[in-house]
Scaffold this active site. Structure first.
Site, mmCIF file in Angstrom:
data_model
loop_
_atom_site.group_PDB
_atom_site.id
_atom_site.type_symbol
_atom_site.label_atom_id
_atom_site.label_comp_id
_atom_site.label_asym_id
_atom_site.label_seq_id
_atom_site.Cartn_x
_atom_site.Cartn_y
_atom_site.Cartn_z
ATOM 1 N N ARG A 18 -9.343 16.089 -45.435
ATOM 2 C CA ARG A 18 -10.696 15.556 -45.188
ATOM 3 C C ARG A 18 -10.701 14.820 -43.857
ATOM 4 O O ARG A 18 -9.693 14.264 -43.446
ATOM 5 C CB ARG A 18 -11.105 14.616 -46.325
ATOM 6 C CG ARG A 18 -10.853 15.294 -47.642
ATOM 7 C CD ARG A 18 -11.809 15.037 -48.759
ATOM 8 N NE ARG A 18 -13.140 14.709 -48.446
ATOM 9 C CZ ARG A 18 -13.864 13.873 -49.216
ATOM 10 N NH1 ARG A 18 -13.323 13.321 -50.259
ATOM 11 N NH2 ARG A 18 -15.119 13.628 -48.920
ATOM 12 N N PRO A 76 -20.842 12.064 -52.555
ATOM 13 C CA PRO A 76 -21.327 10.690 -52.732
ATOM 14 C C PRO A 76 -20.193 9.744 -53.085
ATOM 15 O O PRO A 76 -19.214 10.142 -53.712
ATOM 16 C CB PRO A 76 -22.297 10.813 -53.908
ATOM 17 C CG PRO A 76 -22.559 12.252 -54.083
ATOM 18 C CD PRO A 76 -21.383 12.976 -53.542
ATOM 19 N N GLU A 77 -20.350 8.496 -52.675
ATOM 20 C CA GLU A 77 -19.328 7.509 -52.960
ATOM 21 C C GLU A 77 -19.814 6.573 -54.058
ATOM 22 O O GLU A 77 -20.931 6.712 -54.550
ATOM 23 C CB GLU A 77 -18.980 6.770 -51.661
ATOM 24 C CG GLU A 77 -18.652 7.775 -50.560
ATOM 25 C CD GLU A 77 -17.941 7.208 -49.347
ATOM 26 O OE1 GLU A 77 -17.321 6.148 -49.469
ATOM 27 O OE2 GLU A 77 -18.006 7.854 -48.295
ATOM 28 N N LYS A 103 -17.240 7.051 -59.416
ATOM 29 C CA LYS A 103 -18.224 8.069 -59.047
ATOM 30 C C LYS A 103 -18.736 8.841 -60.269
ATOM 31 O O LYS A 103 -19.367 9.877 -60.135
ATOM 32 C CB LYS A 103 -17.602 9.050 -58.053
ATOM 33 C CG LYS A 103 -17.063 8.381 -56.789
ATOM 34 C CD LYS A 103 -16.498 9.438 -55.863
ATOM 35 C CE LYS A 103 -15.607 8.834 -54.811
ATOM 36 N NZ LYS A 103 -14.975 9.880 -53.991
#
Ligand SMILES: [Zn+2]
Length: 263
Positions: free
Chosen positions: A246, A2-3, A51
């Site tokens: 990533r 999640p960001e 986050k």
């Protein structure tokens, strides 16, 4: 993972239900905090920093602590009426909090701790893109201090600015028309920071992440997840590559500049 926008929305959702609630039962299922009992304490606020999620609690004796959690890859918070069937297996629960007939359960949390000095947990972070104290000048200065880092990597470095995750970094680079492999020192940083803030801010209360402004399924993003499909702007084929372990998505025509060897 999640960001920042997702955690911001989560904090708001939890805050709505839990703020001012008195904890009637707490069960920390990680060894270090297993003996911690916050029942009788009052949740004063649920908030996000980058986050990171914090539930601030005023204990019965007046002392203050904060339940700090980070979802990392697999984590989830769920809040529901007591007695509702859990959405994940019980053995994945890391903490169970009850306030009357409301129950909040944190599953598979990457970080869970109870802190008397919550600010210390996020002291290493750069300015929070969704924070009340958002400071674009500091974010620009932090990025500028790493001129040789690839800009796509710098955007994910939460010490420089906090909140950008893997989806947004591809989208931000596309919107700025820079290759994610470009040197940070070669990028218009005030514009980059402004775009980062705008994207996270616009998405902070949305259920579907959207950067194109088109909230139609399959049309929400410019490049992320769209490898081998045509660029929405120029028609060139979007490529998927790797940056710092990533995935990253790029339109090489819209985003000129250095490319990864594999691209
Ligand atoms: Zn393009």
């Amino acid at each position: 993972m999640p960001e920042g926008d997702t955690i911001y929305a989560l904090a708001r959702r939890l805050d709505k239900v839990l703020a001012d609630a008195t904890l009637t039962h707490t069960d920390f299922r990680v060894p270090r905090w297993a003996l911690t009992d916050l029942s009788g304490g009052r949740i004063t606020a649920v908030r996000s920093v980058g986050k990171h999620l914090f539930m601030d609690v005023e204990r019965r004796d007046g002392s203050r602590v904060s339940i700090h959690s980070h979802l990392k890859m697999e984590g989830m918070w769920d809040v529901h009426r007591l007695g509702t069937r859990w959405r994940r297996p019980g053995h994945t629960a890391r903490v169970v909090l009850r306030a009357g007939d409301t129950e909040a359960v944190g599953f598979d949390l990457g970080v869970l701790e109870v802190l008397s000095d919550p600010a210390a947990a996020v002291a290493h972070l750069g300015p929070d893109l969704l924070g009340d104290d958002w400071n674009p000048d500091r974010a620009v200065a932090n990025l500028a201090a790493h001129p040789d880092t690839a800009v796509g990597a710098a955007l994910l470095d939460q010490r420089l600015l906090a909140g950008v995750g893997n989806v947004f970094r591809s989208e931000i680079c596309f919107l700025q028309r820079v290759s994610p492999y470009a040197r940070t020192g070669d990028v218009d940083l005030p514009a980059l920071v402004q775009t980062s803030r705008r994207l996270l801010w616009d998405n902070r209360v949305r259920s579907v992440r959207c950067t194109t402004g088109v909230l139609i399924r399959g049309k929400e993003l410019w490049v992320y997840g769209r490898d081998r499909r045509p660029c929405r702007r120029c028609g060139e084929t979007i490529v998927r590559s790797d940056l710092d372990g990533r995935v990253v998505y790029v339109c090489r025509r819209c985003q000129p500049g250095p490319t990864d060897v594999g691209m």
